[in-house]
Design an enzyme around this catalytic site. Structure first.
Site, PDB file in Angstrom:
ATOM      1  N   HIS A 131       0.837  -1.208   0.000  1.00  0.00           N
ATOM      2  CA  HIS A 131       0.000   0.000   0.000  1.00  0.00           C
ATOM      3  C   HIS A 131       0.877   1.265   0.000  1.00  0.00           C
ATOM      4  O   HIS A 131       0.709   2.148  -0.848  1.00  0.00           O
ATOM      5  CB  HIS A 131      -0.919  -0.025   1.230  1.00  0.00           C
ATOM      6  CG  HIS A 131      -1.826   1.151   1.339  1.00  0.00           C
ATOM      7  ND1 HIS A 131      -3.145   1.119   0.944  1.00  0.00           N
ATOM      8  CD2 HIS A 131      -1.604   2.413   1.776  1.00  0.00           C
ATOM      9  CE1 HIS A 131      -3.686   2.308   1.146  1.00  0.00           C
ATOM     10  NE2 HIS A 131      -2.768   3.115   1.650  1.00  0.00           N
ATOM     11  N   GLU A 132       1.813   1.318   0.946  1.00  0.00           N
ATOM     12  CA  GLU A 132       2.658   2.523   1.050  1.00  0.00           C
ATOM     13  C   GLU A 132       3.577   2.651  -0.161  1.00  0.00           C
ATOM     14  O   GLU A 132       3.915   3.759  -0.579  1.00  0.00           O
ATOM     15  CB  GLU A 132       3.450   2.517   2.363  1.00  0.00           C
ATOM     16  CG  GLU A 132       2.576   2.538   3.628  1.00  0.00           C
ATOM     17  CD  GLU A 132       1.495   3.610   3.642  1.00  0.00           C
ATOM     18  OE1 GLU A 132       1.694   4.666   3.014  1.00  0.00           O
ATOM     19  OE2 GLU A 132       0.444   3.378   4.277  1.00  0.00           O
TER      20      GLU A 132
ATOM     21  N   HIS B 183       1.766   4.563  -2.767  1.00  0.00           N
ATOM     22  CA  HIS B 183       1.882   6.016  -2.543  1.00  0.00           C
ATOM     23  C   HIS B 183       3.266   6.512  -2.957  1.00  0.00           C
ATOM     24  O   HIS B 183       3.402   7.537  -3.635  1.00  0.00           O
ATOM     25  CB  HIS B 183       1.695   6.340  -1.054  1.00  0.00           C
ATOM     26  CG  HIS B 183       0.278   6.270  -0.573  1.00  0.00           C
ATOM     27  ND1 HIS B 183      -0.724   7.034  -1.099  1.00  0.00           N
ATOM     28  CD2 HIS B 183      -0.295   5.527   0.421  1.00  0.00           C
ATOM     29  CE1 HIS B 183      -1.867   6.773  -0.452  1.00  0.00           C
ATOM     30  NE2 HIS B 183      -1.629   5.859   0.463  1.00  0.00           N
TER      31      HIS B 183
ATOM     32  N   GLU C 101      -4.617   7.708  -3.020  1.00  0.00           N
ATOM     33  CA  GLU C 101      -5.139   6.461  -2.470  1.00  0.00           C
ATOM     34  C   GLU C 101      -5.521   5.486  -3.586  1.00  0.00           C
ATOM     35  O   GLU C 101      -5.473   4.275  -3.399  1.00  0.00           O
ATOM     36  CB  GLU C 101      -6.340   6.769  -1.564  1.00  0.00           C
ATOM     37  CG  GLU C 101      -6.734   5.656  -0.635  1.00  0.00           C
ATOM     38  CD  GLU C 101      -5.673   5.291   0.408  1.00  0.00           C
ATOM     39  OE1 GLU C 101      -4.677   6.029   0.565  1.00  0.00           O
ATOM     40  OE2 GLU C 101      -5.844   4.249   1.052  1.00  0.00           O
TER      41      GLU C 101
END
Ligand code: ZN
Length: 490
Positions: A255-256, A259, A285
């Site tokens: 997820h990170e 980003h 997101e």
């Protein structure tokens, strides 16, 4: 030097100082000694004063009035600087500094309160942060709706009413799917056992590389709440580990990385300019969620991850890829948003969106928050919250004054749904490479169609340009119906 060039040079220094502020925040959550919180609050307050002074410097207004953009991107630079300048001017310097100082202390208090399950210890901090945030919203709104005004920090152009509409379309479809899944008699396996922490971090690093994260200008550390920080040539991420739950570590990392890859992929021409980072939290997101879910939790990619886990952990009770795929996509009405499956996730966000609008409007008081949260949670998820750390103390956002941030998570999921549908159309044989642990066709598509533009195209326009359609809830809801209908045989 022309007015345009002078403004760009001035902006570049401001952006650099902004990056330093971000790095102080990163350090606060990863490396900083526990006893340094008060001094750090002073340090950040001082730097915030410098930044606020620069962002409201009257010369910006003069430069803007006299600047001539050399091209369309230059014009977009001017528009972005004017938008920020007009907003910053509305916030009194004293309020800005007070918010920075108060949130630094509230953040530390939140970590302790969450650890000791003590909402009472956090409540006075939250009250202060909320009060100052409302003051900020009112200053920005200029008679309009303070929540809408705060929202612009995260999703320029969006409104509370529009997000209300989005949840109104999404929610019934999620509830219907959840009911079907809950009614299924298919037993989905769970990962069981102890998973070595160092091995989890090794796999995390491999996953980060697999998804294209550049370690030359990045690093992974641990923090209570995983996050990504920085832009351009220094973009850092954090993850967390739990011996019982390696999926949390792996999918927090992916997820990170989503980003971080967005920030790393912004065109070098835009570095340290007003356009040199992600265009909105919603689009940000969309990148983290498409990496994490549509790609990372796909049947094809989990086949690859299964192999990595077998290499590190040997036999861990699941002996085939299909069961592993089902296990990492297991649906359960859990307490924690960041651990929620894709079916429940947006129900968590809807709860926070509604409650924070109530808090900002003054219709809900901080002292009533735990009770109202718990009642709503039980109604939506069918289980009672057992302790504050699993309820309203779980998220970092409100301690940092990030009111208006939560709904962008769901907006990001909706955008991810739209992008994923378009990606699959453009790259029909994607699964073959994902199964081999090669994400480049997908990440390359996202880099070219979304990431490289930074803020040079507004959010909604960017999604529409990438997908050929105006963004809508349908693609996400359809994807979830198909995926979970298949896993649960419903
Ligand atoms: Zn995220």
């Amino acid at each position: 030097m022309s007015a345009f060039d002078e403004l760009m040079a001035f902006q570049r220094e401001t952006e650099a100082l902004g990056q330093i502020m971000g790095r102080l925040g990163w350090d606060m959550e990863t490396m900083m000694p526990k006893g340094s919180a008060n001094q750090r609050a002073d340090e950040m307050e001082a730097l915030d004063g410098v930044l606020h002074g620069r962002r409201t410097d009257p010369r910006i207004g003069e430069w803007l009035d006299n600047a001539e953009a050399p091209d369309a991107t230059g014009q977009r630079q001017l528009d972005e600087i004017r938008f920020e300048f007009d907003r910053q001017k509305r916030i009194p310097a004293k309020l800005s500094a007070e918010l920075t100082r108060t949130t630094a202390l509230a953040h530390r208090a939140w970590i302790e309160a969450r650890k000791s399950n003590d909402f009472e210890a956090f409540a006075p901090h939250l009250e202060k942060v909320l009060g100052l945030s409302v003051e900020k919203g009112e200053a920005l709104a200029d008679g309009g709706d303070p929540y809408d005004a705060l929202l612009q920090d995260y999703e320029p152009g969006a409104s509370g009413a529009e997000l209300d509409q989005m949840f109104a379309e999404l929610r019934p479809r999620l509830v219907a799917l959840r009911e079907r899944v809950q009614g299924s008699d298919r037993v989905v396996p769970e990962l069981k056992g102890d998973f070595d922490i160092d091995a989890q971090m090794r796999i995390s690093a491999k996953l980060a590389k697999t998804f294209g994260y550049d370690f030359e200008v990045g690093r992974i550390d641990k923090a209570v709440h995983p996050f990504s920080s920085g832009s351009g040539r220094d973009v850092r991420i954090t993850t967390r580990t739990d011996a019982k739950n390696p999926s949390d570590c792996f999918y927090s990392t992916i997820h990170e990385v989503g980003h971080a890859c967005y920030e790393q992929a912004v065109s070098p021409d835009l570095y340290l300019t007003a356009l040199g980072s992600g265009v909105s939290m919603g689009v940000h997101e969309s990148q983290s969620r498409i990496y994490e879910n549509q790609l990372g939790r796909s049947r094809a990619f989990t086949g690859h991850l299964f192999g990595l886990m077998r290499e590190e952990f040997g036999d861990f009770g699941i002996d085939n890829e299909d069961d592993f795929y089902a296990a990492v996509n297991r649906c359960a009405p859990g307490y924690i948003r960041t651990e929620a499956d894709e079916v429940h996730y947006n129900l968590h966000v809807a709860l926070r969106f509604d409650l924070e609008r109530e808090l900002v409007s003054g219709r809900l008081s901080v002292s009533d928050l735990p009770e109202v949260w718990d009642a709503r949670f039980e109604a939506d998820f069918g289980v009672a919250v057992d302790q504050p750390a699993n309820g309203c103390l779980q998220d970092v956002h409100w301690s940092e004054g990030l009111f208006g941030y939560f709904p962008t998570y769901s907006l990001g999921n909706v955008y991810a749904g739209c992008l994923h549908a378009a990606l699959r159309k453009d790259v029909p044989d994607l699964d073959a490479s994902l199964l081999e642990g090669d994400t480049s066709a997908a990440t390359g598509w996202l880099r070219e169609n979304v990431q490289k533009f930074g803020k040079s195209i507004p959010a909604k326009e960017l999604i529409e340009q990438a997908t050929g359609k105006a963004p809508s809830v349908g693609p996400l809801a359809d994807y979830l119906d198909t995926k979970f209908g298949d896993i649960y045989g419903v």
